[in-house]
Design a protein around this motif. Sequence first.
Motif, PDB file in Angstrom:
ATOM      1  N   SER A 140       0.842  -1.191   0.000  1.00  0.00           N
ATOM      2  CA  SER A 140       0.000   0.000   0.000  1.00  0.00           C
ATOM      3  C   SER A 140       0.875   1.239   0.000  1.00  0.00           C
ATOM      4  N   LYS A 141       0.577   2.149  -0.903  1.00  0.00           N
ATOM      5  CA  LYS A 141       1.356   3.372  -1.035  1.00  0.00           C
ATOM      6  C   LYS A 141       0.440   4.577  -0.833  1.00  0.00           C
ATOM      7  N   ALA A 142       0.730   5.394   0.175  1.00  0.00           N
ATOM      8  CA  ALA A 142      -0.096   6.556   0.479  1.00  0.00           C
ATOM      9  C   ALA A 142       0.304   7.743  -0.385  1.00  0.00           C
ATOM     10  N   VAL A 143      -0.679   8.557  -0.746  1.00  0.00           N
ATOM     11  CA  VAL A 143      -0.412   9.744  -1.550  1.00  0.00           C
ATOM     12  C   VAL A 143      -1.414  10.834  -1.178  1.00  0.00           C
ATOM     13  N   ASN A 144      -0.957  12.059  -1.122  1.00  0.00           N
ATOM     14  CA  ASN A 144      -1.828  13.214  -0.902  1.00  0.00           C
ATOM     15  C   ASN A 144      -1.940  13.999  -2.202  1.00  0.00           C
ATOM     16  N   ILE A 145      -3.142  14.419  -2.528  1.00  0.00           N
ATOM     17  CA  ILE A 145      -3.352  15.220  -3.729  1.00  0.00           C
ATOM     18  C   ILE A 145      -4.116  16.482  -3.348  1.00  0.00           C
ATOM     19  N   ALA A 146      -3.609  17.625  -3.769  1.00  0.00           N
ATOM     20  CA  ALA A 146      -4.252  18.909  -3.515  1.00  0.00           C
ATOM     21  C   ALA A 146      -4.735  19.488  -4.837  1.00  0.00           C
ATOM     22  N   ALA A 147      -6.025  19.773  -4.919  1.00  0.00           N
ATOM     23  CA  ALA A 147      -6.618  20.323  -6.147  1.00  0.00           C
ATOM     24  C   ALA A 147      -7.064  21.753  -5.894  1.00  0.00           C
ATOM     25  N   PHE A 148      -6.589  22.670  -6.722  1.00  0.00           N
ATOM     26  CA  PHE A 148      -6.924  24.080  -6.592  1.00  0.00           C
ATOM     27  C   PHE A 148      -8.019  24.454  -7.581  1.00  0.00           C
ATOM     28  N   ASP A 149      -9.121  24.969  -7.049  1.00  0.00           N
ATOM     29  CA  ASP A 149     -10.171  25.542  -7.889  1.00  0.00           C
ATOM     30  C   ASP A 149      -9.875  27.029  -8.029  1.00  0.00           C
ATOM     31  N   THR A 150     -10.179  27.607  -9.164  1.00  0.00           N
ATOM     32  CA  THR A 150      -9.885  29.019  -9.397  1.00  0.00           C
ATOM     33  C   THR A 150     -11.099  29.708 -10.003  1.00  0.00           C
ATOM     34  N   SER A 151     -11.105  31.020  -9.924  1.00  0.00           N
ATOM     35  CA  SER A 151     -12.179  31.778 -10.551  1.00  0.00           C
ATOM     36  C   SER A 151     -11.773  32.166 -11.967  1.00  0.00           C
ATOM     37  N   PRO A 169       3.522  26.846 -11.783  1.00  0.00           N
ATOM     38  CA  PRO A 169       4.639  26.331 -12.599  1.00  0.00           C
ATOM     39  C   PRO A 169       5.267  25.053 -12.047  1.00  0.00           C
ATOM     40  N   LYS A 170       5.102  24.781 -10.745  1.00  0.00           N
ATOM     41  CA  LYS A 170       5.689  23.588 -10.141  1.00  0.00           C
ATOM     42  C   LYS A 170       4.644  22.510  -9.851  1.00  0.00           C
ATOM     43  N   SER A 171       3.447  22.683 -10.369  1.00  0.00           N
ATOM     44  CA  SER A 171       2.375  21.735 -10.084  1.00  0.00           C
ATOM     45  C   SER A 171       2.605  20.406 -10.807  1.00  0.00           C
ATOM     46  N   SER A 172       1.940  19.359 -10.302  1.00  0.00           N
ATOM     47  CA  SER A 172       2.056  18.042 -10.906  1.00  0.00           C
ATOM     48  C   SER A 172       1.200  17.902 -12.153  1.00  0.00           C
ATOM     49  N   ALA A 173       0.083  18.641 -12.186  1.00  0.00           N
ATOM     50  CA  ALA A 173      -0.827  18.535 -13.321  1.00  0.00           C
ATOM     51  C   ALA A 173      -1.596  19.835 -13.491  1.00  0.00           C
ATOM     52  N   LEU A 174      -1.966  20.113 -14.721  1.00  0.00           N
ATOM     53  CA  LEU A 174      -2.736  21.304 -15.055  1.00  0.00           C
ATOM     54  C   LEU A 174      -3.898  20.891 -15.954  1.00  0.00           C
ATOM     55  N   ILE A 175      -5.111  21.276 -15.561  1.00  0.00           N
ATOM     56  CA  ILE A 175      -6.304  20.998 -16.353  1.00  0.00           C
ATOM     57  C   ILE A 175      -6.909  22.331 -16.769  1.00  0.00           C
ATOM     58  N   ILE A 176      -7.049  22.542 -18.078  1.00  0.00           N
ATOM     59  CA  ILE A 176      -7.660  23.762 -18.596  1.00  0.00           C
ATOM     60  C   ILE A 176      -8.989  23.392 -19.234  1.00  0.00           C
ATOM     61  N   LEU A 177     -10.065  23.979 -18.723  1.00  0.00           N
ATOM     62  CA  LEU A 177     -11.395  23.730 -19.265  1.00  0.00           C
ATOM     63  C   LEU A 177     -11.818  24.902 -20.141  1.00  0.00           C
ATOM     64  N   VAL A 178     -12.396  24.603 -21.287  1.00  0.00           N
ATOM     65  CA  VAL A 178     -12.904  25.645 -22.180  1.00  0.00           C
ATOM     66  C   VAL A 178     -14.280  25.236 -22.684  1.00  0.00           C
ATOM     67  N   ASP A 179     -15.076  26.222 -23.018  1.00  0.00           N
ATOM     68  CA  ASP A 179     -16.374  25.993 -23.652  1.00  0.00           C
ATOM     69  C   ASP A 179     -16.159  26.064 -25.155  1.00  0.00           C
ATOM     70  N   PRO A 180     -16.280  24.950 -25.868  1.00  0.00           N
ATOM     71  CA  PRO A 180     -15.988  24.958 -27.305  1.00  0.00           C
ATOM     72  C   PRO A 180     -16.879  25.918 -28.096  1.00  0.00           C
ATOM     73  N   THR A 181     -18.081  26.225 -27.577  1.00  0.00           N
ATOM     74  CA  THR A 181     -18.970  27.129 -28.310  1.00  0.00           C
ATOM     75  C   THR A 181     -18.477  28.567 -28.283  1.00  0.00           C
ATOM     76  N   SER A 182     -17.441  28.848 -27.471  1.00  0.00           N
ATOM     77  CA  SER A 182     -16.902  30.214 -27.443  1.00  0.00           C
ATOM     78  C   SER A 182     -15.987  30.493 -28.625  1.00  0.00           C
ATOM     79  N   PHE A 183     -15.632  29.465 -29.406  1.00  0.00           N
ATOM     80  CA  PHE A 183     -14.812  29.660 -30.595  1.00  0.00           C
ATOM     81  C   PHE A 183     -15.736  29.883 -31.794  1.00  0.00           C
TER      82      PHE A 183
END
Length: 218
Positions: A140-151, A169-183
């Motif tokens: 068993s391997k323990a891991v902590n994950i912190a997720a930042f919500d932004t405005s 810039p030092k984060s483990s992962a970056l998720i960018i959400l976009v609304d495709p209808t805005s293009f």
Amino acid sequence: GGASPADGKEHQPMCHKCKTPTNIRICPHCHGELPTYLDGVPGHTVYILGPKGCGKSLYLVATFEHLEKRVFPTRLKSHFEFCTRYTKERYKRLRDRVYRSGVLLDATRAERTDPDLVLPFIFNANVKSYLPFFYPLSRSKAVNIAAFDTSGEDCEKLEALQWCCQGLPKSSALIILVDPTSFPSIASQLPLEAKTSIVDQVGNPKTVIDNITQFYRA
């Protein structure tokens, strides 16, 4: 903070910011609560960014629900729990609105309006990894994950983005959400009813992506 033995006694942890005793572990920088078992456990940070009205908070709630109920307990056979009281209370409020009340989440306020945005959702999981040719075959391997919500408002201003997402810039992962209808090229091919957003104001994804790119380069 943390308790340290001295003269055979355990001293109560002290807050590094206000210099008063505390019963919880806190970050000396953001003054937010930290998991009690943070030491010795690898941690990862995830940022969820995007323009206003693209559904970041809803995505975060739905993802946590999926991880907590399906992915970790059934697929990974592992334990999943939210680490801090702040995370539990904040997530419960959002989850109840989505899954019980069925109401649309309000747009996340800017960091200067809602300082809690600099505090992440933190959860812990014990993931089983399999080691062939070794006994026991799993550990068993323990891991902590912190997720930042932004405005979205902060994401659309470079200075605000750099302030509220200092660890990006030092984060483990970056998720960018976009609304495709805005293009325009996509929206022009959709029927009229599909172009109408349920959000009053939708931000510009190009501005957000440009700001993130400039932040990384800087």
